[in-house]
Design an enzyme around this catalytic site. Structure first.
Site, short mmCIF file in Angstrom:
data_model
loop_
_atom_site.label_atom_id
_atom_site.label_comp_id
_atom_site.label_asym_id
_atom_site.label_seq_id
_atom_site.Cartn_x
_atom_site.Cartn_y
_atom_site.Cartn_z
CG HIS A 29 7.79 5.04 14.38
ND1 HIS A 29 8.26 3.78 14.60
CD2 HIS A 29 6.71 4.89 13.57
CE1 HIS A 29 7.50 2.90 13.96
NE2 HIS A 29 6.55 3.56 13.33
CD GLU A 72 11.26 2.97 16.20
OE1 GLU A 72 11.81 3.23 15.11
OE2 GLU A 72 10.04 2.98 16.37
CG ASP A 78 9.49 8.20 10.53
OD1 ASP A 78 9.58 9.24 11.23
OD2 ASP A 78 8.48 7.46 10.57
CE LYS A 107 -2.16 -1.85 3.59
NZ LYS A 107 -1.79 -3.27 3.44
CB ILE A 108 3.44 2.54 2.37
CG1 ILE A 108 2.44 2.59 3.54
CG2 ILE A 108 4.41 3.73 2.44
CD1 ILE A 108 3.05 2.36 4.92
CG ASP A 129 6.63 -6.87 -3.01
OD1 ASP A 129 6.41 -8.01 -2.56
OD2 ASP A 129 6.09 -5.85 -2.54
CB CYS A 139 9.55 -4.76 2.59
SG CYS A 139 11.22 -4.49 3.19
N PRO A 140 7.86 -5.17 5.23
CG PRO A 140 6.69 -7.18 5.49
CD PRO A 140 7.12 -6.18 4.46
CB SER A 196 9.91 0.07 6.40
OG SER A 196 9.16 -1.10 6.54
NE ARG A 197 7.45 -1.74 12.64
CZ ARG A 197 6.50 -0.87 12.33
NH1 ARG A 197 6.80 0.25 11.70
NH2 ARG A 197 5.24 -1.10 12.67
P1 NAI Z 1 1.83 -3.84 2.90
O1 NAI Z 1 1.61 -5.14 3.59
O2 NAI Z 1 0.72 -3.23 2.12
O3 NAI Z 1 3.10 -3.95 1.93
C1 NAI Z 1 4.28 -4.60 2.27
C2 NAI Z 1 4.91 -5.13 0.99
O4 NAI Z 1 6.17 -5.72 1.33
C3 NAI Z 1 4.07 -6.21 0.31
O5 NAI Z 1 3.89 -5.92 -1.06
C4 NAI Z 1 4.89 -7.47 0.52
O6 NAI Z 1 4.75 -8.41 -0.55
C5 NAI Z 1 6.30 -6.91 0.57
N1 NAI Z 1 7.26 -7.82 1.17
C6 NAI Z 1 7.04 -8.79 2.10
N2 NAI Z 1 8.20 -9.44 2.36
C7 NAI Z 1 9.14 -8.87 1.58
C8 NAI Z 1 10.52 -9.12 1.38
N3 NAI Z 1 11.16 -10.10 2.04
N4 NAI Z 1 11.19 -8.35 0.51
C9 NAI Z 1 10.54 -7.36 -0.19
N5 NAI Z 1 9.24 -7.09 -0.06
C10 NAI Z 1 8.55 -7.83 0.82
O7 NAI Z 1 2.34 -2.84 4.04
P2 NAI Z 1 2.31 -1.25 4.03
O8 NAI Z 1 1.04 -0.77 4.63
O9 NAI Z 1 2.69 -0.76 2.68
O10 NAI Z 1 3.47 -0.94 5.09
C11 NAI Z 1 4.84 -1.20 4.79
C12 NAI Z 1 5.66 -1.04 6.07
O11 NAI Z 1 5.63 0.32 6.48
C13 NAI Z 1 5.08 -1.81 7.28
O12 NAI Z 1 5.57 -3.13 7.30
C14 NAI Z 1 5.58 -1.02 8.46
O13 NAI Z 1 6.77 -1.59 8.90
C15 NAI Z 1 5.87 0.37 7.89
N6 NAI Z 1 5.04 1.41 8.48
C16 NAI Z 1 5.68 2.50 9.05
C17 NAI Z 1 4.96 3.53 9.60
C18 NAI Z 1 5.64 4.74 10.18
O14 NAI Z 1 4.98 5.56 10.86
N7 NAI Z 1 6.94 4.94 9.96
C19 NAI Z 1 3.48 3.49 9.63
C20 NAI Z 1 2.92 2.34 8.96
C21 NAI Z 1 3.68 1.34 8.42
#
Ligand code: NAI
Length: 346
Positions: free
Chosen positions: A294, A262, A257, A156-157, A176, A204-205, A232-233
């Site tokens: 964050h 952290e 971020d 999504k992001i 991905d 990515c997570p 991300s993390r």
């Molecule tokens: P999402 O689940 O929509 O997208 C994550 C993508 O990573 C998916 O397309 C998935 O296939 C891919 N992925 C999974 N394993 C992978 C790997 N080994 N290598 C490459 N890609 C891989 O998640 P979304 O909503 O896009 O969030 C992404 C990350 O952003 C979250 O995991 C979270 O850690 C981080 N986040 C950070 C925030 C902040 O305030 N800094 C707030 C919200 C999320």
């Protein structure tokens, strides 16, 4: 009707505002605790029906046992990630729900804000002009137009980030593990991401596979002067190797971020304290590193969505016994769990 009692941990002033606003029918009774949930603070939850937690609360086996002893049936995470919860141990003991998406725009736009600030030296010029220093020396940036950005994680992001980058006229390549082949995104192997990107952004997570994916070895494969963005993390990047790469002038800039260690630092005002984390202190001292705490999620829209979804998750579990945002370790991928087996996790 008895109100549902929710104990909030790690509650900030913006949580209090958004959750009060979301409870339009006064169905809930809130108790807000500034402290984080862990084994030392868990007794504060006694008497509640639900605990509501965030990214740095520590929900381990002992905490889960104590919550169960208090008769608490649900842990509601007001975030997407759940690496701070022993999800497997919670199975058949206590329900877990989360907010899988609240605003991909908030995070993607923050990543872009960090990038522009960094490469156009806005953080430097802001301080200069406040001191009536109008010199441009050392503020030369570079155009984003025509540059190659490598995006790791196109969920999504990542997808919103890619759309914004295209608006700047950047060339986007992506990696991905589960590519979306109908998205029109140009996927390349990870090796090519390291070698071709002028700018790298991580969406990515954090998993065993992605932990420290930016390390000494991968940094050596990157283009000299690469700009690294991580919203991300923190543990996707080995912070020591990042610092080394910056000192060796391999890395042009880092926009962070999130940071591996952290949890002891971020979200707190430590301005009157001595910073114990030498690596973070050194990174922050670098002219080409920008750190935010964050903060990427923190928009009005995201906070509203977090509060609305969390309260709906709680209603769904307590009234219906099931919820589409429930976490269950038995499903290979929580986000695609259909609950077809029994229509609820347990
Ligand atoms: P999402 O689940 O929509 O997208 C994550 C993508 O990573 C998916 O397309 C998935 O296939 C891919 N992925 C999974 N394993 C992978 C790997 N080994 N290598 C490459 N890609 C891989 O998640 P979304 O909503 O896009 O969030 C992404 C990350 O952003 C979250 O995991 C979270 O850690 C981080 N986040 C950070 C925030 C902040 O305030 N800094 C707030 C919200 C999320």
């Amino acid at each position: 009707m008895n109100k549902i009692k929710i104990a909030f941990f790690d509650a900030k002033e913006y949580d209090i505002t958004s959750f009060n606003k979301a409870d339009t029918d006064s169905e809930f009774e809130y108790r807000f605790f500034e402290t984080r949930l862990n084994i030392d603070t868990v007794r504060l939850a006694e008497g509640a029906d639900v605990v509501c937690v965030f990214v740095n609360d520590d929900i381990n086996k002992e905490v889960i046992d104590r919550l169960c002893e208090y008769g608490i049936r649900l842990i509601a995470l007001r975030c997407a990630g759940y690496n701070n919860v022993d999800v497997e141990y919670a199975y058949k003991k206590i329900h877990l729900v989360r907010v899988p998406a609240y605003s991909p725009y908030a995070v993607a736009e923050h990543a872009i804000a960090l990038l522009l600030t960094s490469i156009r030296r806005i953080h430097k010029s802001y301080i200069r002009t406040r001191d009536f220093n109008f010199s441009l020396t050392g503020l030369t940036g570079f155009d984003l137009h025509g540059k190659t950005v490598g995006v790791v994680g196109t969920g999504k992001i990542g997808k919103v980030f890619i759309d914004i980058c295209r608006g700047f006229g950047m060339h986007v390549i992506a990696y991905d593990k589960y590519p979306d082949l109908n998205s029109g995104i140009e996927y390349v192997p990870l090796e090519e991401i390291w070698e071709r990107s002028d700018i790298l952004s991580f969406h990515c997570p954090l998993t065993n596979e992605t932990r420290h994916m930016v390390n000494r070895e991968t940094i050596h494969k990157m283009k000299p002067g690469v700009v690294i963005i991580n919203t991300s993390r923190g543990a996707l990047i080995d912070a020591e190797s990042l610092l080394e790469g910056i000192k060796e002038r391999r890395i042009g800039a880092a926009c962070l971020d999130v940071y591996e260690e952290e949890s002891d630092v971020f979200f707190n005002d430590l301005s009157g304290h001595i910073m114990d984390d030498e690596i973070l202190a050194r990174l922050i001292s670098m002219p080409n590193v920008i750190v935010t705490s964050h903060q990427a999620f923190l928009t009005k829209e995201a906070l509203t969505n977090i509060a609305d979804t969390t309260l709906q998750n709680i209603r769904d579990i307590l009234n219906e016994g099931r919820c589409q945002n429930e976490l269950c370790y038995r499903c290979p991928d929580f986000s695609t769990c259909s609950k077809e087996h029994v229509k609820k996790c347990f």
